[in-house]
Design a protein around this motif. Structure first.
Motif: not given
Length: 348
Positions: A14-26
């Protein structure tokens, strides 16, 4: 109802998405599932998997022949999609189906011999998704950008380039143009100026606006989830190893809401948009135009491609595919002016 407990997204994600606008779900699906999903791909194309000399195009966007239910195929990805968008109840039924509209980036022997990676500012395909509707800041048509990695996606091997800085650039443009803009960010009457990717490329080349560029790499089975206003571009595959992804569709039942009475009701996507705009809410903001549907020429090309693919699958020798919605895209979008298709125009 607000999401108070996240079951699929971790606090770090969640923090990564809020910072960078994307997230990888492995590891959302297995290599075996991927192999089964693309078992007809080479026949559909008329290419020989083991003979690169038959790979006519550097990159191709294939049409949809079949769909699968992502809730069964990749439940972890579906759960994360729902949590980013504020809950499954906010998503339209079509969002849970992934099509076999594969996007294959082959590269070429020439690019491989040259061996030089092409930088993001050199690319000319920067855009945000959604060529079938007039864009507003709150458009529900594009709820997320979803990239399932059907093969390994390697650095400089055709990975999608993204520009996280671009979320704010696009969001401000849409906020300041509540009358709506074309998929190429043109205001009404400016279609001839921004009829393809010029607006996006201008932003990317401006170091005051765009400094952060990343390639969306991943292992087979990973799914990358990105903010819907993420500017992105096809990249050059200098490895000449086929990279296969698709562009899964996510649509909301209702427009994004940037002025909720209870701030806890904001989805993570809405929160990220507001963060990029530097505000807690957009009190009083509303659209001033109609939610028009557009009919791009790409659809006609995909219908022709679909016909040829079905003939190949039936055993007919019609030769390899030699045109695509990507390779001829510049010709397609020149006709995409602000004229909604009368047969499909509708309010969302």
């Amino acid at each position: 109802m607000a999401i108070t407990k996240y079951e699929f997204l971790t606090p770090d994600q969640i923090a990564h998405f809020m910072t960078h606008g994307w997230v990888r779900i492995p590891s959302c699906f297995t290599p075996q599932q991927a192999t089964e999903w693309i078992k007809d791909l080479w026949t559909r194309l008329g290419y020989n998997k083991d003979d690169p000399s038959t790979w006519v195009l550097k990159k191709i966007n294939m049409p949809v022949l079949n769909t699968l239910d992502v809730r069964e195929f990749a439940p972890k990805a579906w759960g994360a999609i729902c949590e980013l968008c504020g809950g499954e109840e906010r998503l339209s039924e079509i969002s849970r189906f992934w099509g076999d509209n594969f996007i294959v980036n082959f590269g070429s022997e020439k690019l491989k011999r040259r061996g030089r990676a092409v930088g993001p500012r050199e690319l000319d395909n920067w855009h945000v998704d959604g060529d079938t509707f007039v864009h507003f800041l709150d458009s529900p048509n594009q709820g997320l950008l979803v990239i399932p990695c059907i093969t390994d996606v390697l650095e400089n091997g055709g990975a999608t380039y993204i520009c996280p800085d671009g979320i704010g650039v696009v969001a401000r443009h849409l906020r300041d143009n509540p009358e709506g803009v074309t998929p190429y960010m043109a205001r009404r009457g400016e279609e001839s100026r921004f009829y393809e990717f010029q607006w996006f490329c201008e932003q990317v080349k401006d170091p005051e606006k765009c400094r952060d560029f990343q390639q969306m790499t991943g292992k087979c089975g990973d799914v990358v989830l990105l903010h819907p206003l993420m500017m992105h571009s096809a990249s050059r595959n200098v490895l000449h190893v086929p990279r296969i992804i698709t562009n899964a569709f996510v649509c909301l039942k209702e427009p994004f809401n940037f002025d909720r009475e209870d701030p806890r009701e904001y989805s993570l996507v809405e929160r990220k948009t507001l963060k990029e705009l530097g505000v807690d809410s957009l009190s009083g903001w509303m659209i001033k135009g109609d939610r028009e549907t557009l009919k791009p020429g790409r659809e006609r090309i995909h219908e022709r491609m679909k016909e040829m693919e079905l003939r190949r699958l039936a055993g007919e020798d019609v030769g390899p595919v030699a045109d695509s919605g990507v390779e001829v895209h510049r010709e397609i979008v020149k006709g995409l002016v602000w004229k909604p298709d009368q047969a499909t125009a509708q309010s969302v």
